[in-house]
Structures are given as structure tokens and as C-alpha cells.
Scaffold this active site. Structure first.
Site, short mmCIF file in Angstrom:
data_model
loop_
_atom_site.label_atom_id
_atom_site.label_comp_id
_atom_site.label_asym_id
_atom_site.label_seq_id
_atom_site.Cartn_x
_atom_site.Cartn_y
_atom_site.Cartn_z
N GLU A 1 50.26 15.96 48.43
CA GLU A 1 51.71 15.49 48.15
C GLU A 1 52.22 15.02 49.78
OE1 GLU A 1 53.03 19.11 46.20
OE2 GLU A 1 51.65 18.54 44.61
N GLY B 1 48.48 25.94 42.49
CA GLY B 1 49.84 25.41 42.34
C GLY B 1 50.71 26.15 41.44
N GLY B 2 50.67 25.43 40.33
CA GLY B 2 51.51 25.91 39.10
C GLY B 2 51.16 27.10 38.57
N HIS C 1 48.21 18.53 52.44
CA HIS C 1 48.45 18.55 51.31
C HIS C 1 48.65 16.96 50.73
CE1 HIS C 1 49.38 19.27 47.13
NE2 HIS C 1 48.85 20.53 46.96
N SER D 1 44.78 22.32 39.17
CA SER D 1 44.87 22.90 37.80
C SER D 1 43.87 23.99 37.59
CB SER D 1 44.58 21.73 36.65
OG SER D 1 45.57 20.77 36.72
N ASN E 1 50.25 28.33 46.35
CA ASN E 1 51.10 27.23 47.01
C ASN E 1 52.18 26.97 46.28
OD1 ASN E 1 52.20 24.85 47.94
ND2 ASN E 1 50.39 23.45 47.41
N TRP E 2 53.47 27.53 46.41
CA TRP E 2 54.55 27.54 45.55
C TRP E 2 55.48 26.52 45.71
CZ3 TRP E 2 57.17 33.00 46.51
CH2 TRP E 2 56.24 33.83 46.12
N LYS E 3 54.93 25.32 46.50
CA LYS E 3 55.70 23.94 46.54
C LYS E 3 57.10 24.18 46.79
CE LYS E 3 51.63 22.20 44.42
NZ LYS E 3 50.79 20.73 43.61
N GLY F 1 48.18 19.48 39.26
CA GLY F 1 49.48 19.33 38.57
C GLY F 1 49.26 18.79 37.13
N GLU G 1 40.84 19.32 46.85
CA GLU G 1 41.88 19.17 45.85
C GLU G 1 41.65 17.84 45.28
OE1 GLU G 1 45.11 22.44 46.06
OE2 GLU G 1 45.54 20.76 47.16
P1 PGA Z 1 48.09 22.90 40.64
O1 PGA Z 1 48.31 22.54 42.23
O2 PGA Z 1 47.31 24.22 40.68
O3 PGA Z 1 49.42 22.98 40.09
O4 PGA Z 1 47.34 21.95 40.17
C1 PGA Z 1 47.39 23.05 43.21
C2 PGA Z 1 47.64 22.39 44.54
O5 PGA Z 1 48.57 21.35 44.72
O6 PGA Z 1 47.58 22.98 45.68
#
Ligand code: PGA
Length: 267
Positions: free
Chosen positions: A110, A247-248, A108, A226, A22-24, A186, A180
Site C-alpha cells: 500500500e 491485515g483483516g 508495504h 488474506s 498490521n492494523w493499517k 485484502g 505478500e
Molecule cells: P490482509 O492484509 O490480511 O487483510 O490480506 C495483509 C497485509 O496487508 O499485510
């Protein structure tokens, strides 16, 4: 070979591991293409693990081209409920399909937090995605406060049940759930394997109530929050953890590829 879905059938026969990036809101179209090209070089022909990259909308077309002829699939990070119309700034399922998108991340945390997405809206999106042959990756998870007050399972239950309302048994196997925990996204603070497995097993029991055990055994439940090459092997070895939403660590080819390899090693 017919695969019977009895509880004794090894999960890897029923559920291919899935690693989704997930590159956001990161990467211009050009940056996205360079990243995906690096990933393709190493794992472009990987068939034992399903790999999905979810760039921002503006990079979907260029990334789709870079993925041609590879085993890696394309996903989007959101979509609108309606097929077309006067919804300024929005993107429909049909538009995503036209760019060879196979998956879409929905609900998600966010989007739930910053864009006030409700379970009812997420449910409409899930149904619209399935109608357009897009596989939804439906995100659920508790906040830190909810975990500390002992509400984790209740919160996850509401999100799963409301998010999947009206999904038929036939289409349910196209759904992917991503657990999640919001406090792990994050933050570098990963759930312990016990915390994650407990919630994953609980989600599978909910899916069994909704769709029956054979269907529940085929639905993938990803962990997200994470996840990194260092903590992935232990998480991915859990019985009900079928992959990761990353994500990251998906923004660098090296770490993303290492996560794919970790998933391949747990088969
Ligand atoms: P993260 O994000 O791996 O940076 O914690 C995961 C996500 O939001 O899907």
C-alpha cells in the site's frame, strides 16, 4: 544447546514463528487498547510464537502501556529515513524506539502503490531502522499482472536485493521478510501453499546468496495476504513459511488469537 545451521536442522529450532498484526489505518487509541487487552488475556504469556501488533502511530503509546509485562511486542507501520528534522508529518526511528517499539513494517504494497515508495527509499528506511535497533519487516510481492506474465520471481528478487542493499551479515538476522502477493492482500484470495512455498524458498535462496546459508536459515519469511485461521495451518506447515503478516484478521481478537494458536500448533 548449540544450534548448528545445517540444512538438516529443523527450521523451528532456527526460526521462532512470528505472527504480526498490521492494523493499517484502523482503530482509535481507545479501540486499540480494548483490542490489545483482549489479545493479552488469551496469549499475553505465549512464548513459543513471537507476537507483534502494529497499530497506527496515534495508538502506539497507549498500546505500549497495555503490553507492559506481556510477551507481545509492538511494531509500527512505517517510518521516515532521517533521525529528526524538518519533515512535516513524519515519524523517526528514534521516536518509535522511545515508545518501546521493536519492529517496523517497511515497503508495504500500500505504501509502494499509494505513496510511491521506491526500493531505494525502502532500502534507506531499512538501514535507518537497523541503525536504531528496530527490526524491519520488509514487504515484497508481485501484482496480479506480474504473476500472470510470469515475472513473479524477478519482481521479488529485485525488491529483496534492492531493499536489503548494504545490510551487514551481522544485522541481517534482525530482518524479517514478508512475502505478500499484492493480489492476495485484502481480497480474500489467498496464494496456494505451493505458490507461497515456491516464492518463500526462492527468497531464502536469495538470502543465502546475500548473507550465506547459516544466516539465511535464521531469517524469518512471513506470508501475508488474506491469511485466516481456516487457511493458516496449511500455509504455516510449509518449510519456508515462518509466520504471517495479518491485515483483516488481526482486527478481531478471536481470529488473531486463533492464528497465534495455529502457529503454535505447527512447532
Ligand atoms: P490482509 O492484509 O490480511 O487483510 O490480506 C495483509 C497485509 O496487508 O499485510
Amino acid at each position: 544447546m548449540t544450534i548448528a545451521s545445517s540444512p538438516s536442522t529443523p527450521s523451528m529450532l532456527l526460526r521462532k514463528k512470528l505472527i504480526a498484526g498490521n492494523w493499517k489505518m484502523n482503530k482509535t487509541s481507545a479501540d486499540a487498547v480494548s483490542l490489545v487487552k483482549e489479545i493479552v488475556t488469551v496469549v499475553g504469556k505465549e512464548h513459543d510464537v513471537e507476537i507483534v501488533v502494529c497499530p497506527p502511530f496515534t495508538a502506539l503509546e497507549s498500546v505500549a502501556r497495555a503490553l507492559e509485562g506481556t510477551a507481545i511486542k509492538l511494531g509500527a507501520q512505517n517510518m521516515h529515513t532521517e533521525p529528526a528534522g524538518a519533515y512535516t508529518g513524519e515519524i523517526s526511528a528514534a521516536m518509535l524506539r522511545a515508545l518501546f517499539t521493536s519492529y517496523v513494517i517497511l515497503g508495504h504494497s500500500e505504501r509502494r502503490t499509494f505513496f510511491k515508495e521506491s526500493d531505494a527509499l525502502i532500502n534507506q528506511k531499512v538501514l535507518a531502522a537497523l541503525k536504531s535497533q528496530l527490526k524491519p519487516i520488509v514487504c515484497v510481492g508481485e501484482t496480479l499482472q506480474e504473476r500472470e506474465s510470469g515475472a513473479t520471481l524477478k519482481v521479488v528478487q529485485t525488491q529483496v536485493e534492492h531493499g536489503l542493499q548494504g545490510v551487514s551479515k551481522e544485522l541481517a538476522t534482525s530482518v524479517v521478510i514478508a512475502y505478500e502477493p499484492v493480489w492476495a492482500i485484502g481480497t480474500g484470495r489467498v496464494a496456494t501453499t505451493e505458490q507461497a512455498q515456491e516464492v518463500h524458498a526462492f527468497i531464502r535462496s536469495l538470502l543465502s546468496k546475500l548473507f550465506g546459508e547459516p544466516v539465511a536459515q535464521k531469517i524469518r519469511i512471513l506470508y501475508g495476504g488474506s491469511m485466516k485461521p481456516a487457511n493458516a495451518p496449511e500455509l504455516l506447515a510449509q518449510k519456508d513459511i515462518d509466520g504471517g503478516l495479518i491485515g483483516g484478521a488481526s482486527l478481531e481478537a478471536r481470529s488473531f488469537v486463533d492464528l497465534v494458536k495455529a502457529a503454535a500448533a505447527t512447532k
